[in-house]
Design a protein around this motif. Structure first.
Motif, PDB file in Angstrom:
ATOM      1  N   ASN A 186       0.797  -1.214   0.000  1.00  0.00           N
ATOM      2  CA  ASN A 186       0.000   0.000   0.000  1.00  0.00           C
ATOM      3  C   ASN A 186       0.834   1.270   0.000  1.00  0.00           C
ATOM      4  OD1 ASN A 186      -2.448  -1.470   0.149  1.00  0.00           O
ATOM      5  ND2 ASN A 186      -2.232  -1.659   2.363  1.00  0.00           N
ATOM      6  N   ILE A 187       0.261   2.309  -0.608  1.00  0.00           N
ATOM      7  CA  ILE A 187       0.843   3.643  -0.586  1.00  0.00           C
ATOM      8  C   ILE A 187       0.051   4.461   0.425  1.00  0.00           C
ATOM      9  CG2 ILE A 187       1.490   5.649  -1.955  1.00  0.00           C
ATOM     10  CD1 ILE A 187       2.761   2.900  -2.768  1.00  0.00           C
ATOM     11  N   VAL A 188       0.757   5.071   1.359  1.00  0.00           N
ATOM     12  CA  VAL A 188       0.116   5.797   2.456  1.00  0.00           C
ATOM     13  C   VAL A 188       0.435   7.286   2.328  1.00  0.00           C
ATOM     14  CG1 VAL A 188      -0.108   6.030   4.944  1.00  0.00           C
ATOM     15  CG2 VAL A 188       0.314   3.771   3.940  1.00  0.00           C
ATOM     16  N   HIS A 189      -0.602   8.086   2.220  1.00  0.00           N
ATOM     17  CA  HIS A 189      -0.437   9.538   2.115  1.00  0.00           C
ATOM     18  C   HIS A 189      -0.923  10.187   3.407  1.00  0.00           C
ATOM     19  CE1 HIS A 189      -1.904  13.637   0.867  1.00  0.00           C
ATOM     20  NE2 HIS A 189      -0.661  13.668   0.449  1.00  0.00           N
ATOM     21  N   ILE A 190      -0.076  11.018   4.005  1.00  0.00           N
ATOM     22  CA  ILE A 190      -0.430  11.718   5.242  1.00  0.00           C
ATOM     23  C   ILE A 190      -0.380  13.222   4.995  1.00  0.00           C
ATOM     24  CG2 ILE A 190       0.089  12.071   7.672  1.00  0.00           C
ATOM     25  CD1 ILE A 190       1.529   9.408   7.709  1.00  0.00           C
ATOM     26  N   GLN A 191      -1.490  13.873   5.244  1.00  0.00           N
ATOM     27  CA  GLN A 191      -1.541  15.338   5.142  1.00  0.00           C
ATOM     28  C   GLN A 191      -1.721  15.914   6.537  1.00  0.00           C
ATOM     29  OE1 GLN A 191      -4.987  18.073   3.724  1.00  0.00           O
ATOM     30  NE2 GLN A 191      -3.641  17.854   1.921  1.00  0.00           N
ATOM     31  N   TYR A 192      -0.833  16.858   6.880  1.00  0.00           N
ATOM     32  CA  TYR A 192      -0.870  17.492   8.191  1.00  0.00           C
ATOM     33  C   TYR A 192      -1.497  18.879   8.082  1.00  0.00           C
ATOM     34  CZ  TYR A 192       2.477  13.861   9.599  1.00  0.00           C
ATOM     35  OH  TYR A 192       3.097  12.664   9.869  1.00  0.00           O
TER      36      TYR A 192
END
Length: 253
Positions: free
Chosen positions: A20-26
């Motif tokens: 999986n590709i995990v994208h985190i936006q803060y």
């Protein structure tokens, strides 16, 4: 040549886990806007994410609030985590928002959070490995930049992961665990890996971080005696945060 072959072998070993590709936006949200921000996200924008998951355009969406926040506009107060099955699916993510008006039933601009939040940065990771997630309310995120990334990952997989799996879900123990390798952005000041632990309650998360509450056992002592983490990551975790889960959409498995 021998060194190159060894590196390729290690990369192959770890990449077999990566799915999986995990994208985190803060985001940063001022205290006076938190209630409105969270309401708009959970009452409206979550509908679009749920639709994307049902259509197979995204696997998981999670919305977090930082525990112990401070009002500093350069530090995040909230985080969005979105999981995709591949780089191709991640690249095509903008289509998720293309029919927002149809899903919401009104002009999306009326529910915009742009004026009450500030996007600080976006990080993209690839999953190295994880243990099945059980019920959780708090997540501990550990950021590190080990001198030997392959050594760090392999020790986590071969030494610590079996122990975590054995105790998964027991009273006070973590209910989930995983390790992510950074894809983008990269730089001298960026961590290269993120590990996470899930807990059912805040007290369990805090106890796990407390140096005065470390539980000693023959099993733990044996693991520590085999550990070479002081060589792989001599500086330890660069930063550790506790995040409270506000909303989770999708299958945890």
């Amino acid at each position: 040549m021998k060194k190159l072959l060894l590196l390729l072998a290690v990369v192959f070993t770890t990449s077999t886990f990566a799915q999986n590709i995990v994208h985190i936006q803060y985001r940063y949200v001022a205290s006076e806007n938190v209630a409105e921000f969270e309401a708009l996200e959970t009452e409206h924008w979550s509908k679009i994410k749920k639709n994307a998951i049902e259509n197979g355009d995204m696997s998981v969406s999670a919305f977090f609030r930082l525990y112990g926040r401070v009002d500093n506009e350069s530090l995040p107060t909230h985080a969005f985590v979105q999981v995709y099955k591949s780089f191709e699916q991640y690249e095509a993510q903008m289509k998720i928002w293309s029919n927002a008006e149809e899903i919401l039933g009104f002009n999306p601009a009326l529910a915009s959070t742009n004026d009450i939040s500030k996007t600080l940065h976006n990080d993209t990771y690839k999953l190295v490995s994880e243990l099945p997630m059980g019920e959780f309310k708090y997540a501990v995120w550990n950021l590190a930049k080990p001198k030997d990334l392959n050594g760090f990952i392999n020790e986590n997989l071969n030494l610590w992961m079996p122990y975590f799996k054995k105790n998964l879900g027991k009273e006070g123990a973590r209910t989930g665990w995983g390790i992510l390798a950074r894809v983008h952005p990269k730089g001298m000041n960026e961590s290269s890996v993120l590990t996470y632990d899930h807990y059912k309650d805040l007290s369990s998360a805090l106890r796990a971080l407390s140096p005065m509450d470390v539980v000693s056992s023959e099993e733990i002592d044996e693991i520590i005696s085999k550990s070479e983490m002081s060589k792989y990551d001599p500086d330890g975790f660069r930063y550790t945060d506790i995040w409270e889960l506000i909303e989770f959409i999708g299958s945890p498995q």
